[in-house]
Design an enzyme around this catalytic site. Structure first.
Site, PDB file in Angstrom:
ATOM      1  N   HIS A  16      -1.402   7.511  -1.807  1.00 18.60           N
ATOM      2  CA  HIS A  16      -1.869   6.116  -1.673  1.00 18.60           C
ATOM      3  C   HIS A  16      -0.779   5.157  -2.129  1.00 18.60           C
ATOM      4  CE1 HIS A  16      -5.152   3.139  -1.119  1.00 18.60           C
ATOM      5  NE2 HIS A  16      -4.199   2.413  -1.696  1.00 18.60           N
ATOM      6  N   HIS A  67       1.707   1.382  -0.846  1.00 22.20           N
ATOM      7  CA  HIS A  67       1.921   0.233   0.057  1.00 22.20           C
ATOM      8  C   HIS A  67       3.416  -0.031   0.138  1.00 22.20           C
ATOM      9  CE1 HIS A  67      -2.364  -1.023   0.365  1.00 22.20           C
ATOM     10  NE2 HIS A  67      -2.419  -0.317  -0.752  1.00 22.20           N
ATOM     11  N   GLN A 125      -5.375  -5.580   6.006  1.00 23.40           N
ATOM     12  CA  GLN A 125      -5.424  -6.130   4.649  1.00 23.40           C
ATOM     13  C   GLN A 125      -6.388  -7.316   4.513  1.00 23.40           C
ATOM     14  OE1 GLN A 125      -3.153  -5.761   1.329  1.00 23.40           O
ATOM     15  NE2 GLN A 125      -5.217  -6.521   1.054  1.00 23.40           N
ATOM     16  N   HIS A 172      -9.643   1.719   1.817  1.00 22.73           N
ATOM     17  CA  HIS A 172      -9.785   1.095   0.509  1.00 22.73           C
ATOM     18  C   HIS A 172     -11.282   0.821   0.369  1.00 22.73           C
ATOM     19  CE1 HIS A 172      -5.512   0.506   0.883  1.00 22.73           C
ATOM     20  NE2 HIS A 172      -5.440  -0.087  -0.292  1.00 22.73           N
ATOM     21  N   GLU A 226     -13.139  -1.505  -4.056  1.00 18.85           N
ATOM     22  CA  GLU A 226     -12.142  -1.785  -5.091  1.00 18.85           C
ATOM     23  C   GLU A 226     -12.513  -3.098  -5.766  1.00 18.85           C
ATOM     24  OE1 GLU A 226      -8.051  -2.190  -3.919  1.00 18.85           O
ATOM     25  OE2 GLU A 226      -7.333  -1.970  -5.968  1.00 18.85           O
ATOM     26  N   ASP A 232      -0.292   3.609  -5.532  1.00 26.62           N
ATOM     27  CA  ASP A 232      -0.691   2.330  -4.951  1.00 26.62           C
ATOM     28  C   ASP A 232       0.450   1.325  -4.866  1.00 26.62           C
ATOM     29  OD1 ASP A 232      -2.535   0.794  -3.621  1.00 26.62           O
ATOM     30  OD2 ASP A 232      -3.403  -0.097  -5.419  1.00 26.62           O
TER      31      ASP A 232
HETATM   32 ZN   LIG Z   1      -4.092   0.329  -1.951  1.00 29.12          ZN
END
Ligand SMILES: [Zn+2]
Length: 431
Positions: free
Chosen positions: A58, A60, A153, A211, A214, A310
């Site tokens: 995971h 970005h 996103q 996701h 969260e 992440d």
């Molecule tokens: Zn993430």
């Protein structure tokens, strides 16, 4: 027989000791004690831990190393991070984004991290980040497996062109379907996005990694929908829920019903302790919630759980260094889970478990596997986590691609040793 490379006298993560690992043609050819053969390259492990590479399932990569662009996240929240990324997006260029990603991959390799699943934002109509990371994926292929997730996103429904752009990104070769149901405007829209995204994955025969929940909202229910859809569509382990932080705050009765549903669906889960221990609980005074999902409880139900990183130096998280042992170390504290068995498991959760979640081919230290390995300055996996051990040698397809000298302190103390190896402190009594 002559081999390309032999690592002698290694300890493996499963506890086997004094083994030699021999490599031919980029694959592991033998794992035995005392292999009597020559090799072009011989590395003496000296009893230290030889592991398959670290895997971060995971991440970005489109945002990494952008800390401070165009400004810093003052509140430290997920939502300000998303807003900040939105400010940066129009300023992105293909070249600058690719260069940041390549620079990050250099760091990853130095840390023995040779496989990354990265979400890539598809809400920019130019698909600039998608194209840049597809280029990077090709460039790094000889030394790092980069798997990309089409990530809306700004919300699959909330962002006007996200649905169309997500399909375009998949058509361009992005590997996995992503989503962010908790960022949709309503719980109903979030649930509808989970259903739509799982259907896209099922139709295209792809994996889906959302996701999910969260937030600190105890009523967030998207992982329930994901598990239900994974079961309905037969996605099983091809479906993954990432973050799942609301589970920290959920009612215990509800969780007692949720976890068996997740287990039955066969889905996987990814916790990201570094980021979520800092991002969550920001609206609390005291007591302040940690916001890390229920790792031990999911494990107890047999749900495959991996630990991811992440973020590294981006709008959401200012620290990090491509160090998956740092992630494991933080999980031990954040969960908390301090038994020897649990600490040993955190090492698996940054190696074998994420390799399975990503569907990596030929991963592991067995005959026939790709000769991808990391020699650590540590006696065993628990010691590796404790020390966040130095990666002495990083090997890809049988070739050394990174080397870091062992950490050693020189001491000037009366009547005490002149030098100190931190790994020599491995406990004798507790195994
Ligand atoms: Zn993430």
């Amino acid at each position: 027989m002559n081999f390309d490379l032999i690592v002698r006298d290694a300890t493996l993560p499963d506890g086997r000791k004094n083994l030699d690992v021999a490599v031919a043609g980029g694959r592991i050819a033998a794992v035995e004690p005392g292999i009597e053969a020559e090799a072009e390259t011989v590395i003496d492990a000296g009893g230290r831990l030889l592991s398959p590479p670290f895997v971060d399932c995971h991440f970005h990569m489109d945002a990494t190393l952008s800390l401070g662009l165009p400004r810093l996240n003052v509140s430290g929240t997920l939502l300000e991070g998303i807003a900040l990324w939105g400010e940066l997006k129009p300023q992105l260029t293909h070249e600058a984004l690719a260069e940041r990603a390549l620079r990050y991959c250099d760091l990853a390799v130095a840390q023995g991290l040779l496989a990354v699943r990265s979400h890539v934002d598809v809400c920019d109509d130019r698909l600039l980040a998608v194209e840049a990371l597809l280029d990077v994926k090709k460039k790094v292929k000889p030394y790092l497996d980069l798997q990309l997730v089409a990530f809306p996103q700004d919300g699959y429904f909330r962002s006007p062109n996200a649905a169309k752009n997500l399909e375009r990104a998949l058509d361009l070769g992005v590997d996995v379907v992503g989503g962010i149901p908790h960022f949709e405007r309503t719980m109903a829209d979030g649930a509808a996005s989970v259903k739509a995204l799982c259907e896209i994955a099922a139709q295209r025969g792809l994996m889906v990694d959302l996701h999910c929940d969260e937030s600190d909202d105890p009523m967030s229910r998207h992982v329930e929908t994901l598990a239900f859809e994974a079961r309905r569509l037969g996605l099983g382990a091809r479906a993954t829920g990432s973050h799942l932080t609301s589970m920290h705050s959920m009612d215990n009765y509800y969780v007692s019903k949720l976890l068996p549903l997740m287990a039955e669906s066969g889905m996987c889960a990814i916790a990201n302790p570094l980021i979520n221990l800092t991002l969550q609980g920001r609206h609390d005074s005291y007591p302040r919630r940690r916001g890390m999902t229920r790792v031990a409880e999911m494990r107890a139900q047999g749900i495959p759980v991996a630990l991811g990183q992440d973020c590294v130096m981006d709008p959401w998280y200012g620290l990090g260094g491509a160090d998956l042992l740092d992630v494991a170390h933080m999980a031990v504290h954040g969960a908390p889970m301090t038994s020897r068995e649990a600490i040993r498991w955190t090492f698996e959760a940054v190696t074998e478990v994420p390799a399975r979640i990503m569907g990596l081919d030929g991963y592991g230290l067995h005959v026939g596997a790709h000769a991808d390995m990391v020699l650590l300055q540590a006696a065993d996996p628990i010691e590796a986590v404790r020390l966040r051990a130095t990666r002495l040698y990083v090997i890809r397809r049988g070739k050394v691609i990174a080397h870091t000298p062992a950490r050693e302190a020189k001491l000037s103390l009366p009547g005490r040793p002149a030098k100190l190896d931190p790994a020599s402190y491995a406990p004798k009594a507790a195994i």
